[in-house]
Design a protein around this motif. Structure first.
Motif, PDB file in Angstrom:
ATOM      1  N   SER A 143       0.846  -1.194   0.000  1.00  0.00           N
ATOM      2  CA  SER A 143       0.000   0.000   0.000  1.00  0.00           C
ATOM      3  C   SER A 143       0.877   1.237   0.000  1.00  0.00           C
ATOM      4  O   SER A 143       2.062   1.184   0.328  1.00  0.00           O
ATOM      5  N   VAL A 183       1.097   5.160   1.522  1.00  0.00           N
ATOM      6  CA  VAL A 183       0.580   5.868   2.687  1.00  0.00           C
ATOM      7  C   VAL A 183       1.300   7.200   2.842  1.00  0.00           C
ATOM      8  O   VAL A 183       2.499   7.316   2.586  1.00  0.00           O
ATOM      9  N   GLU A 185      -4.241   5.765   3.425  1.00  0.00           N
ATOM     10  CA  GLU A 185      -3.531   4.627   2.867  1.00  0.00           C
ATOM     11  C   GLU A 185      -4.345   4.016   1.734  1.00  0.00           C
ATOM     12  O   GLU A 185      -5.570   3.907   1.826  1.00  0.00           O
TER      13      GLU A 185
END
Length: 780
Positions: free
Chosen positions: A24, A26, A49
């Motif tokens: 991910s 973020v 995120e």
């Protein structure tokens, strides 16, 4: 998450791991705390995120695969990876770590930094409220000179994040089912490694980043520290030769300046070597060049000290700043940052002109007579700095240690292409084994406190081995006494025993030489050091074989037990013993006042106590005697040891030793003892490229070849059980050697030694002895 299929040839393990990988992007507000570099090096505030697509798994080489992760849509966001963590899964590596080997349950930062300065045993007891959090002060047990974004899992894979940006690992600490890695950049190459054994995984990691280069033979001989000026250095050299203590090198930390100071109530007698000017202190060393010549004549290599900083009151600071040789701040001005006794600038090694200028500074040391040095520091690159190449300190900080080592390597390669040099590195990065010949553990406390004393060095050794560092050593006796009383005789003795079974054995005077026991403090300390220095010298044939393996395969000389016994899952938990090669188990004593030692013996083998000759079945813990002066040593049944059995003053080649009364190892024809366990069969290797074989069908005894050469020897005081009674000398016309040996149970075996021109003697040692006093003189 929409994943594509992995590479068709990927092992099932990696295919499964790939499918479980989550990534991910973020937003992170990253702030670095510069006050004491405290536990929270970076304060992180996380924002929104979003999940990322995982690209295909690419084949790189046998057992090595890559995932190229890019965050193109959100270039200012950092990356987060999540890997599954099984309930009892172990995670090792992460660079050299002092707080343990299995890092599960810990939060780690890949940010190279100055080591901890522990309060030590006695002050920690006073500060009981603070002990858990403040010992070692001020950074906690996760600090690392050599952090790496790399780990090995007990499930049979390794992961390397190819970046110099900071990485923050949550090793199943917050969520017991997830290993999380936060990476302070928006792109990274993720390398996945597999292998039949953990050892094979680490070897592939080293192969991928680059294998180490060979060490000169003399570097394996003991090194001795000497400071205080030419007269004191000469005195130490005289003591070593007079007392028949082998030493191949003397290293002098204060050649460019040193002074005594009392900087704090707790630090009387501090010997300060800063600031280092890179110019000879003619008050302390009026004849440095002549001193080097005298040491060389007596069989010593001469080593010095350098670091990559320029003090701001040094005349060269303004010159370097004006020419763009130093790191700059965000506004383009030369950056001077706080460093110990003042402010310093750091060489910008991204600038070719700066490298060339500082290389000339280093070459000056070679002209003075140095054969190597301590390439110290490398952990202080400011986060707000800028390089000539445009990197910020956030990216350049972790990259600098390798660049510093590469500069030293380039200088020495040009000066001595034959490899007749050594330098040692404190800071480190992944792949630095291609540049640094030797790594050492840094500035440990001169005590036996768990987090910053002798025990922490055992953790550091093992985690360094898991991280692909092949040649590792320690400051014998520790270095820091700022908060401690200085080392006592017991600490020195136990540290000496440990250091003797490392590839490089080197002493250190410490920050407070006058209140730290040195090797020649008394007749008892002198004798103990002499015994273990001789034992280290005797280990040269074994160490030579292991160093060759490191060069060829990337295998560390000192190995976690699991490297050799992958079938024994219990070995994942062993962090207080190691293997010196495939057969010798070393269990250092790191507990104050101990007279016995509890240790685990890997399953599937019998083990032979080299002090008592007693056999133990593996797969269990045993309690063995470990009085002061006796480090527990076990030989795997089926294995063997090869040791020098004569005394030599130095491993420096005879052609470089002018004094005829100094014994170089050629003078004794490198006579050896071969210690075979009762279960040994097949072929073994010798340090000079020869081999030996056993033939269990032979039942005759006596020498096979004549005439018998003279075999007088000056044997080492090594009172360890030879296990097999083999004796005799013989030589053949083709340079081969053969002898018969008889074991105590009546069995006889023929040993054939091939292509080994220096092996001229086999000796017997029996019965086993229980102490280290005196010497054994068995002659063929």
């Amino acid at each position: 998450m929409d994943q594509e299929l992995p590479h068709a040839g990927a092992p099932l393990l990696l295919t499964k791991l790939y499918r479980q990988l989550k990534a991910s992007a973020v937003e992170v507000d990253l702030k670095h705390s510069s006050i004491l570099n405290t536990w929270v090096r970076f304060k992180r505030t996380f924002g929104a995120e979003s999940s990322l697509h995982i690209p295909p798994l690419e084949f790189v080489s046998d057992g090595v695969y890559r995932v190229k992760l890019r965050n193109k849509n959100h270039p200012h966001r950092h990356l987060t990876l999540r890997l599954p963590a099984a309930t009892r899964e172990c995670f090792v590596g992460f660079g050299e770590r002092f707080g343990g080997v299995n890092q599960r349950g810990k939060i780690l930062e890949v940010w190279t930094e100055e080591g901890a300065i522990g309060f030590g045993e006695w002050l920690s007891k006073v500060l009981t409220v603070l002990q858990a959090k403040f010992n070692p002060f001020p950074k906690g047990p996760t600090t690392a000179y050599k952090p790496m974004p790399w780990f090995v899992s007990s499930r049979g894979y390794g992961v390397y994040l190819d970046t110099t940006y900071p990485v923050f690992f949550d090793v199943a600490a917050t969520d017991g089912e997830v290993l999380r890695a936060d990476i302070a950049t928006n792109e990274v190459d993720i390398y996945l490694f597999t292998g039949a054994t953990p050892k094979a995984i680490v070897e592939r990691f080293v192969h991928h980043l680059g294998k180490p280069k060979p060490l000169p033979p003399w570097s394996v001989g003991p090194w001795n520290d000497a400071v205080g000026g030419s007269a004191q250095v000469s005195h130490v050299a005289t003591v070593l030769r007079r007392e028949k203590i082998p030493s191949s090198a003397i290293w002098t930390e204060d050649w460019a300046g040193g002074d005594w100071s009392n900087v704090a109530m707790l630090s009387p007698g501090l010997y300060n070597i800063n600031p280092v000017r890179r110019r000879t202190d003619r008050g302390l060393y009026p004849d440095l060049e002549a001193l080097a010549t005298r040491l060389h004549a007596d069989g010593f290599k001469f080593l010095g000290y350098y670091y990559p900083f320029i003090p701001d009151d040094d005349p060269d600071f303004n010159f370097a700043a004006a020419n763009g040789y130093l790191l700059r701040d965000a506004h383009g001005s030369p950056l001077a940052f706080p460093f110990i006794t003042g402010k310093c600038g750091q060489i910008d090694l991204s600038n070719p002109a700066a490298k060339a200028w500082y290389a000339a500074e280093l070459r000056h040391g070679i002209a003075l007579g140095f054969d190597g040095w301590m390439a110290d520091f490398g952990e202080y690159t400011p986060i707000d700095s800028r390089t000539a190449s445009g990197e910020t300190g956030l990216q350049h900080h972790n990259a600098f240690p390798k660049l510093w080592a590469e500069l030293n390597r380039e200088v020495w390669e040009k000066a001595r292409p034959d490899g007749d040099y050594v330098f040692i590195s404190r800071s480190g990065a992944a792949g630095q084994q291609t540049a640094s010949p030797v790594f050492w553990s840094g500035d440990s406390n001169t005590n036996m406190e768990r987090w910053d004393g002798l025990p922490s060095n055992l953790s550091a050794l093992l985690s360094a081995a898991w991280s692909g560092i092949p040649v590792w050593t320690t400051d014998l006796g520790g270095y820091m006494s700022l908060w401690t009383r200085g080392r006592d005789a017991e600490t020195l003795a136990r540290w000496t025993e440990f250091a003797a079974f490392l590839p490089v054995m080197r002493t250190h005077h410490g920050t407070h030489p006058k209140r730290s026991v040195q090797f020649d403090h008394s007749a008892a300390t002198l004798e103990h050091y002499r015994i273990y220095a001789r034992l280290h010298l005797a280990l040269y044939p074994l160490l030579r074989i292991l160093l060759d393996e490191a060069t060829q395969h990337g295998t560390p000389v000192c190995r976690p037990l699991l490297f050799e016994f992958a079938h024994d899952d219990r070995c994942w938990e062993i962090d207080d013993a190691y293997m010196l090669g495939p057969d010798l188990l070393v269990a250092p004593v790191v507990e104050r006042g101990a007279t016995t030692r509890i240790l685990y013996l890997p399953a599937g083998h019998k083990w032979i106590d080299l002090w008592t000759g007693e056999h133990h079945q593996g797969g269990q813990e045993v309690v063995v005697p470990a009085p002061l002066g006796q480090i527990p040593l076990f030989l795997r049944n089926g294995g063997y040891l090869i040791l020098f059995d004569r005394y030599f003053d130095t491993l420096v080649p005879r052609r470089q030793v002018a004094r005829p009364d100094t014994l170089a190892y050629e003078d004794g024809d490198a006579s050896v003892s071969l210690l075979l366990s009762p279960g040994f069969t097949g072929e073994g290797r010798l340090h000079d490229g020869g081999t030996f074989t056993t033939d269990p069908k032979r039942r005759d005894t006596g020498l096979r070849l004549e005439p018998r050469p003279p075999c007088d020897s000056d044997l080492l005081p090594l009172k360890i059980n030879a296990l097999w009674q083999s004796s005799g000398c013989a030589s053949g016309q083709d340079g081969s050697f053969a002898l018969n040996g008889a074991h105590g149970n009546g069995r006889h075996e023929l040993l054939s030694i091939h292509n080994s021109t220096r092996i001229r003697q086999w000796t017997v040692r029996h019965p086993p002895m229980a102490n280290l006093e005196g010497s054994t003189d068995s002659r063929a």
